[in-house]
Design an enzyme around this catalytic site. Structure first.
Site, PDB file in Angstrom:
ATOM      1  N   LYS A   1      57.067 -14.046  60.584  1.00  0.00           N
ATOM      2  CA  LYS A   1      55.603 -14.007  60.612  1.00  0.00           C
ATOM      3  C   LYS A   1      55.044 -13.665  59.219  1.00  0.00           C
ATOM      4  O   LYS A   1      55.808 -13.278  58.319  1.00  0.00           O
ATOM      5  CB  LYS A   1      55.172 -12.977  61.659  1.00  0.00           C
ATOM      6  CG  LYS A   1      55.590 -13.356  63.081  1.00  0.00           C
ATOM      7  CD  LYS A   1      55.167 -12.268  64.063  1.00  0.00           C
ATOM      8  CE  LYS A   1      55.478 -12.651  65.489  1.00  0.00           C
ATOM      9  NZ  LYS A   1      55.076 -11.589  66.452  1.00  0.00           N
TER      10      LYS A   1
ATOM     11  N   TYR B   1      50.822 -19.659  71.668  1.00  0.00           N
ATOM     12  CA  TYR B   1      50.580 -18.439  72.443  1.00  0.00           C
ATOM     13  C   TYR B   1      49.648 -18.711  73.623  1.00  0.00           C
ATOM     14  O   TYR B   1      48.792 -17.891  73.945  1.00  0.00           O
ATOM     15  CB  TYR B   1      49.989 -17.355  71.545  1.00  0.00           C
ATOM     16  CG  TYR B   1      51.008 -16.646  70.665  1.00  0.00           C
ATOM     17  CD1 TYR B   1      52.227 -16.201  71.177  1.00  0.00           C
ATOM     18  CD2 TYR B   1      50.734 -16.384  69.318  1.00  0.00           C
ATOM     19  CE1 TYR B   1      53.153 -15.536  70.370  1.00  0.00           C
ATOM     20  CE2 TYR B   1      51.651 -15.709  68.512  1.00  0.00           C
ATOM     21  CZ  TYR B   1      52.861 -15.291  69.045  1.00  0.00           C
ATOM     22  OH  TYR B   1      53.775 -14.615  68.258  1.00  0.00           O
TER      23      TYR B   1
ATOM     24  N   PHE C   1      44.389  -8.343  72.729  1.00  0.00           N
ATOM     25  CA  PHE C   1      44.880  -8.360  71.343  1.00  0.00           C
ATOM     26  C   PHE C   1      44.925  -9.776  70.760  1.00  0.00           C
ATOM     27  O   PHE C   1      45.247  -9.963  69.591  1.00  0.00           O
ATOM     28  CB  PHE C   1      46.273  -7.715  71.253  1.00  0.00           C
ATOM     29  CG  PHE C   1      47.325  -8.370  72.112  1.00  0.00           C
ATOM     30  CD1 PHE C   1      48.042  -9.481  71.674  1.00  0.00           C
ATOM     31  CD2 PHE C   1      47.613  -7.875  73.385  1.00  0.00           C
ATOM     32  CE1 PHE C   1      49.001 -10.087  72.465  1.00  0.00           C
ATOM     33  CE2 PHE C   1      48.581  -8.475  74.189  1.00  0.00           C
ATOM     34  CZ  PHE C   1      49.274  -9.589  73.729  1.00  0.00           C
TER      35      PHE C   1
ATOM     36  N   THR D   1      59.469  -6.073  71.709  1.00  0.00           N
ATOM     37  CA  THR D   1      58.185  -6.492  71.120  1.00  0.00           C
ATOM     38  C   THR D   1      57.533  -5.350  70.344  1.00  0.00           C
ATOM     39  O   THR D   1      56.973  -5.548  69.260  1.00  0.00           O
ATOM     40  CB  THR D   1      57.223  -6.954  72.240  1.00  0.00           C
ATOM     41  OG1 THR D   1      57.869  -7.994  72.978  1.00  0.00           O
ATOM     42  CG2 THR D   1      55.908  -7.459  71.682  1.00  0.00           C
TER      43      THR D   1
ATOM     44  N   ARG E   1      63.337  -6.063  64.440  1.00  0.00           N
ATOM     45  CA  ARG E   1      62.111  -5.259  64.542  1.00  0.00           C
ATOM     46  C   ARG E   1      62.412  -3.769  64.395  1.00  0.00           C
ATOM     47  O   ARG E   1      61.613  -3.021  63.832  1.00  0.00           O
ATOM     48  CB  ARG E   1      61.424  -5.562  65.872  1.00  0.00           C
ATOM     49  CG  ARG E   1      60.754  -6.945  65.900  1.00  0.00           C
ATOM     50  CD  ARG E   1      60.365  -7.356  67.296  1.00  0.00           C
ATOM     51  NE  ARG E   1      59.563  -8.579  67.312  1.00  0.00           N
ATOM     52  CZ  ARG E   1      59.317  -9.277  68.417  1.00  0.00           C
ATOM     53  NH1 ARG E   1      59.839  -8.906  69.586  1.00  0.00           N
ATOM     54  NH2 ARG E   1      58.571 -10.358  68.358  1.00  0.00           N
TER      55      ARG E   1
ATOM     56  N   ASN F   1      55.124  -7.101  63.798  1.00  0.00           N
ATOM     57  CA  ASN F   1      56.533  -6.966  64.199  1.00  0.00           C
ATOM     58  C   ASN F   1      57.450  -8.041  63.603  1.00  0.00           C
ATOM     59  O   ASN F   1      58.527  -8.321  64.117  1.00  0.00           O
ATOM     60  CB  ASN F   1      56.663  -6.860  65.720  1.00  0.00           C
ATOM     61  CG  ASN F   1      56.170  -8.097  66.443  1.00  0.00           C
ATOM     62  OD1 ASN F   1      55.809  -9.094  65.809  1.00  0.00           O
ATOM     63  ND2 ASN F   1      56.148  -8.048  67.759  1.00  0.00           N
TER      64      ASN F   1
ATOM     65  N   HIS G   1      59.217 -13.785  65.345  1.00  0.00           N
ATOM     66  CA  HIS G   1      59.066 -14.340  66.695  1.00  0.00           C
ATOM     67  C   HIS G   1      60.390 -14.951  67.122  1.00  0.00           C
ATOM     68  O   HIS G   1      61.090 -15.554  66.312  1.00  0.00           O
ATOM     69  CB  HIS G   1      57.990 -15.442  66.715  1.00  0.00           C
ATOM     70  CG  HIS G   1      58.025 -16.255  67.978  1.00  0.00           C
ATOM     71  ND1 HIS G   1      57.456 -15.832  69.146  1.00  0.00           N
ATOM     72  CD2 HIS G   1      58.631 -17.450  68.259  1.00  0.00           C
ATOM     73  CE1 HIS G   1      57.672 -16.728  70.101  1.00  0.00           C
ATOM     74  NE2 HIS G   1      58.385 -17.724  69.581  1.00  0.00           N
TER      75      HIS G   1
ATOM     76  N   GLU H   1      58.441 -24.787  72.522  1.00  0.00           N
ATOM     77  CA  GLU H   1      58.029 -24.354  71.189  1.00  0.00           C
ATOM     78  C   GLU H   1      58.620 -25.243  70.091  1.00  0.00           C
ATOM     79  O   GLU H   1      57.939 -25.558  69.109  1.00  0.00           O
ATOM     80  CB  GLU H   1      58.442 -22.893  70.969  1.00  0.00           C
ATOM     81  CG  GLU H   1      57.650 -21.923  71.841  1.00  0.00           C
ATOM     82  CD  GLU H   1      58.129 -20.485  71.741  1.00  0.00           C
ATOM     83  OE1 GLU H   1      59.046 -20.203  70.944  1.00  0.00           O
ATOM     84  OE2 GLU H   1      57.571 -19.632  72.455  1.00  0.00           O
TER      85      GLU H   1
HETATM   86  P1  TYD Z   1      54.698 -11.327  73.432  1.00  0.00           P
HETATM   87  O1  TYD Z   1      54.881 -12.788  73.655  1.00  0.00           O
HETATM   88  O2  TYD Z   1      54.332 -10.469  74.611  1.00  0.00           O
HETATM   89  O3  TYD Z   1      55.978 -10.654  72.777  1.00  0.00           O
HETATM   90  P2  TYD Z   1      57.213 -11.278  71.950  1.00  0.00           P
HETATM   91  O4  TYD Z   1      56.725 -11.637  70.581  1.00  0.00           O
HETATM   92  O5  TYD Z   1      58.228 -10.154  71.894  1.00  0.00           O
HETATM   93  O6  TYD Z   1      57.725 -12.456  72.734  1.00  0.00           O
HETATM   94  O7  TYD Z   1      53.542 -11.112  72.351  1.00  0.00           O
HETATM   95  C1  TYD Z   1      53.394 -11.975  71.259  1.00  0.00           C
HETATM   96  C2  TYD Z   1      52.990 -11.156  70.063  1.00  0.00           C
HETATM   97  O8  TYD Z   1      51.716 -10.587  70.285  1.00  0.00           O
HETATM   98  C3  TYD Z   1      53.895  -9.966  69.768  1.00  0.00           C
HETATM   99  O9  TYD Z   1      55.065 -10.322  69.073  1.00  0.00           O
HETATM  100  C4  TYD Z   1      53.006  -9.075  68.985  1.00  0.00           C
HETATM  101  C5  TYD Z   1      51.615  -9.339  69.566  1.00  0.00           C
HETATM  102  N1  TYD Z   1      51.189  -8.274  70.494  1.00  0.00           N
HETATM  103  C6  TYD Z   1      50.234  -7.367  70.073  1.00  0.00           C
HETATM  104  O10 TYD Z   1      49.755  -7.438  68.926  1.00  0.00           O
HETATM  105  N2  TYD Z   1      49.844  -6.370  70.927  1.00  0.00           N
HETATM  106  C7  TYD Z   1      50.360  -6.254  72.179  1.00  0.00           C
HETATM  107  O11 TYD Z   1      49.958  -5.302  72.925  1.00  0.00           O
HETATM  108  C8  TYD Z   1      51.343  -7.195  72.610  1.00  0.00           C
HETATM  109  C9  TYD Z   1      51.952  -7.120  73.985  1.00  0.00           C
HETATM  110  C10 TYD Z   1      51.734  -8.200  71.728  1.00  0.00           C
END
Ligand code: TYD
Length: 168
Positions: A27, A67, A75, A109, A120, A130, A133, A144
């Protein structure tokens, strides 16, 4: 071509699930912090095969498709802003069980919950930044990969060390 000949030239096709693919993206925070090399190195040294890679500044349109399940989350606007704020490096990695293994390598996450030794857990502290992805299911990965890559951007190639990575 007989199956023996196919296996001789492409030994990996005989191993179930070895062609599984996943989408990994560094990212904008990861690119800014010059973590691309270290993140790629983890997938290479684990034994996965890189089959596609590019750097781009993602459009809101593409990101909203990526997304799509998060569009109604509180968020989401800040996620969109952050993900479109600078270049990202997006990759496709291939290998046995790569989707599940990548999720474990990437970690929770929320970096506060991520184990040390995960990407992470080693490189980030807050959920909003974080670093990386990783697709969360085989079906999600297929969706994707099609979204981010044209077919011709993905390479089919054979690793000459697959004898050391798989039991053929
Ligand atoms: P998600 O798809 O739930 O997690 P992952 O990336 O582990 O598959 O969420 C996508 C991204 O959205 C996540 O990497 C970081 C961001 N995010 C936030 O900023 N705040 C939040 O509370 C959550 C759940 C995700």
């Amino acid at each position: 071509m007989a199956i023996y000949s196919l296996l001789f030239f492409y030994p990996c096709i005989g191993i179930p699930g070895v062609r599984e693919r996943t989408l990994i993206a560094v990212k904008p925070d990861g690119v800014q912090r010059r973590l691309v090399g270290q993140i790629m190195q983890r997938f290479e040294q684990r034994g996965f095969k890189l089959v596609g890679m590019k750097m781009l500044q993602v459009s809101e349109e593409l990101l909203s498709q990526h997304y799509q399940e998060l569009r109604r989350k509180p968020f989401y606007p800040s996620l969109l802003h952050y993900m479109t704020s600078g270049p990202i490096v997006v990759m496709v990695w291939e290998g046995h069980n790569v989707v599940r293994t990548s999720r474990i390598m990437v970690g929770d996450t929320n970096p506060a919950e991520a184990q040390a030794g995960t990407v992470r857990g080693d490189f980030s502290i807050h959920i909003s930044r974080n670093v990386v992805h990783a697709s969360d299911s085989v079906e999600g990965a297929q969706r994707e990969i099609q979204l981010w890559f044209h077919r011709k951007e993905l390479m089919d190639w054979d690793c000459y060390d697959h004898n050391s990575t798989y039991q053929l």
